[in-house]
Scaffold this motif. Structure first.
Motif, PDB file in Angstrom:
ATOM      1  N   LYS A 124     -10.458 -11.508  -0.493  1.00 28.87           N
ATOM      2  CA  LYS A 124     -11.632 -11.776  -1.281  1.00 28.87           C
ATOM      3  C   LYS A 124     -11.696 -11.026  -2.554  1.00 28.87           C
ATOM      4  O   LYS A 124     -11.464  -9.781  -2.769  1.00 28.87           O
ATOM      5  N   GLY A 125     -11.920 -12.013  -3.581  1.00 27.51           N
ATOM      6  CA  GLY A 125     -11.632 -11.342  -5.057  1.00 27.51           C
ATOM      7  C   GLY A 125     -10.336 -11.010  -5.382  1.00 27.51           C
ATOM      8  O   GLY A 125      -9.311 -11.299  -4.650  1.00 27.51           O
ATOM      9  N   GLU A 126     -10.329 -10.685  -6.653  1.00 24.52           N
ATOM     10  CA  GLU A 126      -9.027 -10.306  -7.453  1.00 24.52           C
ATOM     11  C   GLU A 126      -8.755  -8.780  -7.239  1.00 24.52           C
ATOM     12  O   GLU A 126      -9.447  -7.996  -6.651  1.00 24.52           O
ATOM     13  N   PRO A 127      -7.341  -8.412  -7.370  1.00 28.10           N
ATOM     14  CA  PRO A 127      -7.156  -6.947  -7.108  1.00 28.10           C
ATOM     15  C   PRO A 127      -7.799  -6.253  -8.348  1.00 28.10           C
ATOM     16  O   PRO A 127      -8.064  -6.562  -9.211  1.00 28.10           O
ATOM     17  N   PHE A 128      -8.409  -4.782  -7.859  1.00 27.44           N
ATOM     18  CA  PHE A 128      -9.123  -4.241  -8.563  1.00 27.44           C
ATOM     19  C   PHE A 128      -8.199  -3.037  -9.158  1.00 27.44           C
ATOM     20  O   PHE A 128      -8.854  -2.031  -9.791  1.00 27.44           O
ATOM     21  N   THR A 129      -7.112  -2.691  -8.831  1.00 31.35           N
ATOM     22  CA  THR A 129      -6.366  -1.772  -9.291  1.00 31.35           C
ATOM     23  C   THR A 129      -5.060  -2.370  -9.640  1.00 31.35           C
ATOM     24  O   THR A 129      -4.623  -3.498  -9.381  1.00 31.35           O
ATOM     25  N   THR A 130      -4.268  -1.731 -10.637  1.00 33.29           N
ATOM     26  CA  THR A 130      -2.804  -2.084 -10.714  1.00 33.29           C
ATOM     27  C   THR A 130      -1.997  -0.852 -10.401  1.00 33.29           C
ATOM     28  O   THR A 130      -2.089   0.421 -10.562  1.00 33.29           O
ATOM     29  N   GLU A 131      -1.043  -1.175  -9.400  1.00 37.69           N
ATOM     30  CA  GLU A 131      -0.120  -0.148  -8.709  1.00 37.69           C
ATOM     31  C   GLU A 131       1.447  -0.627  -8.703  1.00 37.69           C
ATOM     32  O   GLU A 131       1.599  -1.889  -8.717  1.00 37.69           O
ATOM     33  N   TYR A 132       2.114   0.354  -8.491  1.00 40.17           N
ATOM     34  CA  TYR A 132       3.480   0.164  -8.465  1.00 40.17           C
ATOM     35  C   TYR A 132       4.110   0.981  -7.117  1.00 40.17           C
ATOM     36  O   TYR A 132       3.894   2.073  -6.888  1.00 40.17           O
ATOM     37  N   TYR A 133       5.071   0.204  -6.425  1.00 42.51           N
ATOM     38  CA  TYR A 133       5.603   0.712  -5.217  1.00 42.51           C
ATOM     39  C   TYR A 133       6.850   1.464  -5.901  1.00 42.51           C
ATOM     40  O   TYR A 133       7.891   1.026  -6.658  1.00 42.51           O
ATOM     41  N   GLY A 134       7.352   2.563  -5.398  1.00 41.07           N
ATOM     42  CA  GLY A 134       8.533   3.344  -5.671  1.00 41.07           C
ATOM     43  C   GLY A 134       9.143   3.941  -4.354  1.00 41.07           C
ATOM     44  O   GLY A 134       8.607   4.101  -3.430  1.00 41.07           O
ATOM     45  N   VAL A 135      10.554   4.078  -4.340  1.00 41.02           N
ATOM     46  CA  VAL A 135      11.145   4.822  -3.441  1.00 41.02           C
ATOM     47  C   VAL A 135      10.748   6.396  -3.631  1.00 41.02           C
ATOM     48  O   VAL A 135      11.088   6.816  -4.433  1.00 41.02           O
ATOM     49  N   ALA A 136      10.485   6.951  -2.345  1.00 44.90           N
ATOM     50  CA  ALA A 136       9.939   8.409  -2.424  1.00 44.90           C
ATOM     51  C   ALA A 136      11.076   9.403  -1.886  1.00 44.90           C
ATOM     52  O   ALA A 136      11.664   8.780  -0.988  1.00 44.90           O
ATOM     53  N   MET A 137      11.428  10.445  -2.603  1.00 45.90           N
ATOM     54  CA  MET A 137      12.449  11.154  -2.085  1.00 45.90           C
ATOM     55  C   MET A 137      11.748  12.856  -2.372  1.00 45.90           C
ATOM     56  O   MET A 137      10.854  13.018  -2.859  1.00 45.90           O
ATOM     57  N   LYS A 138      12.613  13.991  -1.939  1.00 45.98           N
ATOM     58  CA  LYS A 138      12.282  15.183  -2.176  1.00 45.98           C
ATOM     59  C   LYS A 138      12.262  15.341  -3.534  1.00 45.98           C
ATOM     60  O   LYS A 138      13.050  14.767  -4.711  1.00 45.98           O
TER      61      LYS A 138
END
Length: 355
Positions: free
Chosen positions: A286-300
């Motif tokens: 429903k509707g358009e995205p309301f944030t801009t986000e980026y996936y990353g690989v998480a490590m210690k």
């Protein structure tokens, strides 16, 4: 447990076979599981979206960002690429026998991302966009794409699993943000998305706007969706009567609540929501995205050599048009997000973290 599953299945009748099956799985599997090595496969159909208001704002957590520039673009604060081994990689390579594997936290319920395919026979293989990246990293570090020990972890256990040393890294549709940068290190971005609303097609909800008034909204505990909604409600950007009380350990549990009529809408990453709409034809974006986000690989946080190595791998992965990022997108995500991958491609990486 068997009787419980039967009752939930009965409640999900009429909601679509694959979606219901995945939803039951999501509630039944709430804690970390050791999973077998994977092979790719599967298919799906695209979900549909509707008109709405796009705010294009970032989630407001600022715990790990020390400057305005960092708060504006936390995805730029990672280490430069390097192919050199350090103490973290050396320890991984020193593992012997069956333990000589990369230990990675993943999802097993996110269709086309990290998904345990119920139609794969007795193998129970994992497949999806995130899983392809796991194999690429294992190939580079250990010389064997199948030298992986997968651990399925709930949304709210991603950071604890890294900090406790249960996994070497998490590759699980994990957004880079300031709060998380205070606790773990991230690679450069490997995917671009944004928060979106998922609701039944018959719903009066139109998007992230006033149509959410008096609606029950489900988010996953510790998710960027939960952070964004609670923050927006405090500042008045989200209507005050929206009910945010329903939170769950795993994001897919929200789809179950929606199917059972316990909530009116789900808010999650649009990339994940599109896959859920493909599983269940009665719901839509429903509707358009309301944030801009980026996936990353998480490590210690102190695994600097591993962060640099993953960034080096990502450079090659994005440049590889035959067996890299684009091929994985075409295989897993084009059916739900469209053949044009440009809106999902992260920007050219910047490496602004100094140590």
């Amino acid at each position: 447990m068997t009787m419980w599953v039967r009752r939930v299945r009965a409640g999900l009748r009429g909601w679509g076979g694959v979606g219901a099956m995945a939803a039951v799985c999501a509630l039944a599997v709430a804690f970390a599981l050791l999973l077998p090595l994977t092979q790719p496969g599967g298919s799906g159909k695209a979900g549909s979206g509707g008109p709405g208001l796009a705010h294009a704002t970032q989630a407001k957590a600022e715990g790990g960002c020390t400057t305005p520039a960092m708060r504006k673009a936390p995805e730029k604060y990672t280490l430069p690429p390097s192919g050199a081994d350090g103490s973290t990689i050396a320890a991984i390579k020193a593992r012997q026998g069956e333990k000589r594997k990369l230990v990675v936290g993943v999802d097993q319920n996110s269709y086309r991302w990290g998904y345990r395919n119920p139609n794969s026979g007795g193998s129970g293989d994992l497949e999806g966009f995130d899983i392809d990246l796991v194999h690429r990293i294992a190939q580079d570090i250990l010389g064997d794409e199948n030298a992986v020990q997968f651990k399925a972890i709930p949304t709210n256990q991603r950071i604890p699993a890294i900090k406790d040393g249960r996994v070497d890294m998490v590759i699980r549709t994990m957004t880079i943000n300031c709060d998380r940068l205070a606790q773990v290190a991230f690679s450069a971005p490997y995917f671009k998305t944004g928060q979106q609303v998922l609701a039944p097609k018959s719903s009066t909800i139109k998007g992230y706007d006033d149509t959410l008034a008096k609606q029950r909204i489900c988010t996953a505990t510790g998710s960027t969706a939960n952070t964004a909604l609670t923050g927006d409600q405090k500042t008045g950007e989200l209507v005050g009567s929206a009910d945010l009380r329903t939170t769950v350990p795993n994001q897919l549990d929200c789809l179950v609540r929606l199917q059972l009529g316990e909530v009116d809408a789900v808010v999650t990453d649009g990339a994940l929501a599109a896959s859920q709409a493909a599983q269940d034809p009665t719901v839509e974006l429903k509707g358009e995205p309301f944030t801009t986000e980026y996936y990353g690989v998480a490590m210690k946080k102190d695994a600097n050599d591993l962060v640099r190595r993953v960034n080096q791998i990502l450079v090659g992965y994005r440049a590889d048009r035959t067996n890299g990022w684009q091929a994985s997108y075409n295989r897993w995500l084009s059916a739900t997000l469209g053949s044009d991958s440009s809106t999902s491609e992260p920007p050219a990486p910047q490496y602004l973290r100094e140590n």
